[in-house]
Structure formats: structure tokens, C-alpha cells
Design an enzyme around this catalytic site. Sequence first.
Site, PDB file in Angstrom:
ATOM      1  N   ASP A 104       0.872  -1.171   0.000  1.00 33.98           N
ATOM      2  CA  ASP A 104       0.000   0.000   0.000  1.00 33.98           C
ATOM      3  C   ASP A 104       0.910   1.221   0.000  1.00 33.98           C
ATOM      4  OD1 ASP A 104      -3.221   0.300   0.762  1.00 33.98           O
ATOM      5  OD2 ASP A 104      -2.044   2.099   1.157  1.00 33.98           O
TER       6      ASP A 104
ATOM      7  N   TYR B 160     -14.355   7.373 -13.303  1.00 35.22           N
ATOM      8  CA  TYR B 160     -14.218   6.077 -12.648  1.00 35.22           C
ATOM      9  C   TYR B 160     -14.775   4.956 -13.524  1.00 35.22           C
ATOM     10  CZ  TYR B 160     -14.639   2.571  -8.914  1.00 35.22           C
ATOM     11  OH  TYR B 160     -14.551   1.435  -8.154  1.00 35.22           O
TER      12      TYR B 160
ATOM     13  N   LYS C 240     -12.749   1.789 -15.059  1.00 37.65           N
ATOM     14  CA  LYS C 240     -13.114   0.401 -14.776  1.00 37.65           C
ATOM     15  C   LYS C 240     -13.480  -0.355 -16.059  1.00 37.65           C
ATOM     16  CE  LYS C 240     -12.559   0.179 -10.306  1.00 37.65           C
ATOM     17  NZ  LYS C 240     -11.504  -0.690  -9.721  1.00 37.65           N
TER      18      LYS C 240
END
Length: 263
Positions: A51, A171, A175
Site C-alpha cells: 500500500d 471512474y 473500470k
Amino acid sequence: MTGTVPVPPYPTPRGLLAGKTVVVTAAAGTGIGFAVARRAAEEGATLLVSDFHERRLGEAADRIAAEAGVARPATFVCDVTKEGDVQGLRDASLAALGRIDVLVNNAGLGGETAVVDMTDDQWDRVLDVTLTSLFRMTRAFLPAMYANRSGVMVNNASVLGWRAQKGQAHYAAAKAGVMAFTRCAAVEAAEYGVRINAVAPSLAMHPFLAKVTTQEALAKLVEKEAFRRPAEVWEVANVMIFLASELSSYMTGEIVPVSSQHA
């Protein structure tokens, strides 16, 4: 809520990833990345989690060890928008694990902005974190899998890659790109024995989502679900574990919805 289908019991581990090595990106916090890392550990995998947030990453590794009853997974701080970090993650993963059987590409960034108000920076940031990072990770990790003539990648897409929602043009475009990239990369990788698939969740609830989304908006999203509740993050993770395991050995280039949305 009337008509809500109850959450099922948390799954019993079945050793689906016993002996496998797994790398998970964006694994800190409380979302799908943490859930799939924990489920992988419970299913017998040896883990490396990454991360960009160092403190939360360390806390996530501690939680995985405690909650799954396993050794603390290896960690590597990685900003998936930086090529040097991505290469560093690959090298650290090979050094820590010896080989990489499964890579879970979970990094993504959303937001709600109308097209007419969206800046280039907002568009570029969402595409970079959500789609271009997937390209970087795949490019970095595939050669080692090709050399081993085995390996699995599991990507995190979204039903918004198929369906429209106001304020989500950047977004949704990212995607949809994840879906197309998954299919094309899978065709290339197949001859090397490497499988690449993706999940497309609809609504998975976790504290961060609740923090950045209004209760009114969440209620409207829940109404679209046939079960009248959001998915638990581990319900999405279950499908990712299935795709990572040998149970899905004949699947590649597939996008698997994790959704109870009405058609």
C-alpha cells in the site's frame, strides 16, 4: 430494512491457496484489498501486502496475522502510480516469496464529479490510479510468471464498467478499461500458462466508503441491490480467492460480477 437478505456466516477456510504465494496491492485499511489478503492467508497462502500508506500497511499486516492466525505477512510500501515503486514491489516480492503465484491488483480511486465540472487533473488521477497502474503492475509481474509458465492475476473492476451512474464518468471509464485490459492481457498470457481475470463488484460496504459517501447516496445504491444490502467486503474477496485458486483453472479473460443488482 424490510426485505433485506441476511449476511451469511463468514467462510470456513478450505486450504484453497495452500502452498501458494500471493501479492496484494492496496491492502491497507478496511476495504476489499484487506479482505482478500486476509482470506488468502486463511486459505493457506504466504503473503506480501502493499500500500502507499506505510502506517496503515503495518497495521493491516498485524491484523492479518492476528485475525487469520498466521505469521505476519511481508510488506512493501508502494505508490502504484510510480514506475520505480512498482518495480521495487516486484523485486521485493520475488526476494521475500521466491516466486509469485498470484497477484491481486486492487488499487483504484473514485470520486463524484460531473463531466462539465471535471478537471484534467481529476480525470488523469483517477485513470492513473485505477487503470494505468494496472498496466504498470501487469507489465512488471508478467515476465516472472511467464518464466515459470504459471501464475494468476486477479483484477478489481466494477459494475460501473458496464452501467451508467451520474458523476462517475472518470471512474466508470477507468473500470471499463480494466475490463478490456484484463481480456486482452489474458489472451497474451494464456500461451504461457498464466490466467488473468477480474471481479466487478457493485456495492461493498466498508468504513472508508461510508466516510466519503452520503447516507442518502448509499441508500439509493442499496435500493438497486436485490438483496437490499451491500456486499460485505469478504463476499467480494471470496470470488477473488476462487479466481486465484485452481477451482477456476479453465477461466481466463473473464469479468465476474459480484453483485445482486437488478438487471
